[in-house]
Write an enzyme that holds these catalytic residues in place. Structure first.
Site, short mmCIF file in Angstrom:
data_model
loop_
_atom_site.label_atom_id
_atom_site.label_comp_id
_atom_site.label_asym_id
_atom_site.label_seq_id
_atom_site.Cartn_x
_atom_site.Cartn_y
_atom_site.Cartn_z
N HIS A 98 0.85 -1.20 0.00
CA HIS A 98 0.00 0.00 0.00
C HIS A 98 0.89 1.25 0.00
CE1 HIS A 98 -3.00 2.93 1.05
NE2 HIS A 98 -3.92 2.03 0.74
N GLU A 170 -4.34 1.05 -7.62
CA GLU A 170 -4.71 2.10 -6.66
C GLU A 170 -3.83 3.33 -6.92
OE1 GLU A 170 -6.45 1.65 -2.63
OE2 GLU A 170 -4.40 1.96 -2.02
P1 13P Z 1 -10.10 5.54 0.20
O1 13P Z 1 -11.20 4.59 -0.18
O2 13P Z 1 -10.35 6.23 1.51
O3 13P Z 1 -9.77 6.47 -0.92
O4 13P Z 1 -8.81 4.67 0.45
C1 13P Z 1 -8.39 3.85 -0.58
C2 13P Z 1 -7.31 3.00 -0.07
O5 13P Z 1 -6.22 3.47 0.20
C3 13P Z 1 -7.63 1.58 0.14
O6 13P Z 1 -6.50 0.84 0.35
#
Ligand code: 13P
Length: 261
Positions: A98, A170
């Protein structure tokens, strides 16, 4: 392909009563949850992991995961989190790579690759985040960024374990706490998904690449989850902020479930 919704609570719900309230709130939907086709993964703050496993053990559609783990399974690694412990208690997933781990804990892409090896050796499922930063996006380097991360993470990753690998596109700039103006459009998500698929097909061949789900993460909520999962055809979502309220998470689950039937 079955869609999956992963709740990444991050370091929220930190007090005992907040955790208990969340669990109680989500268990109100027990009946609906019991008959889902959609897969749900809950990745709570680390100290409440075992509590979540215990509370949701009877609901088949729900699995519990970690937000990170160390690459070794055991030894003198003060403060390390062993994915082996998760496994022995019946947890199934580990989120790795992450962008917040990179930003606040100094995790490099090489470290993510080690951790992926460690988790996959145990037979657990990894959810590996891949995404470009705001700077990379502005310089039109999304493709390079995704390619570089995948190359490092999957350098030594054997094809035999691909069924346990989940990737999540992401984009760092789209995470809600990074104040995105607009999350990516369905077209942009699809383009990223295709780049990732292409990488997998070139490395492992088409039939192996098919085993890997590709999720989307970044400001996903009740209002955009259908667009993400059906218009952009992502295989599910990784949810931060919207997962902190059980009714919101359930709203997302219902929308995906209804469209999947
Ligand atoms: P949000 O849904 O708060 O944008 O976060 C996304 C995230 O980092 C999930 O790992």
């Amino acid at each position: 392909m079955q869609k999956i919704i992963v709740a990444n609570f991050k370091m929220n719900l930190v007090l005992k009563f907040e955790i208990e309230n969340w669990i109680k709130g989500f268990l109100r939907y027990k009946q609906e949850l019991a008959s889902l086709n959609t897969g749900i993964v809950l990745a709570p703050p680390i100290l409440s992991t075992l509590n979540f496993i215990e509370q949701f053990k009877d609901i088949k559609s729900i699995a519990v995961g970690l937000q990170d783990s160390f690459w070794e399974r055991k030894g003198s690694f003060t403060g390390g989190i062993s994915a082996s412990t998760l496994k022995s208690y019946g947890g199934e997933y580990v989120i790795l790579g992450h962008s917040e781990r990179k930003k606040y804990f100094g995790e490099t892409e090489e470290v993510v690759a080690y951790k992926l090896q460690g988790v996959s050796k145990l037979g657990l499922k990894s959810i590996v985040c891949v995404g470009e930063t705001k700077e990379e996006k502005e310089k039109d380097l999304t493709k390079e960024s995704l390619g570089r991360q995948l190359k490092t993470y999957l350098d030594d990753f054997p094809p035999g374990r691909l069924d346990k690998l989940i990737l999540c596109y992401e984009p760092v700039w789209a995470i809600s706490t990074n104040k995105p103006v607009n999350p990516p459009t369905a077209d942009e998500m699809m383009t990223a998904k295709l780049m990732m698929k292409k990488f997998l097909v070139e490395k492992y061949g088409a039939s192996q690449a098919e085993k890997v789900k590709i999720l989307y993460g970044g400001s996903a909520n009740q209002h955009n989850v259908e667009e993400i999962c059906f218009e952009a055809s992502m295989d599910g979502v990784l949810v931060g902020k919207a997962s902190l309220v059980p009714a919101e998470l359930m709203g997302m689950i219902k929308r995906v479930e209804e469209r999947s039937l």
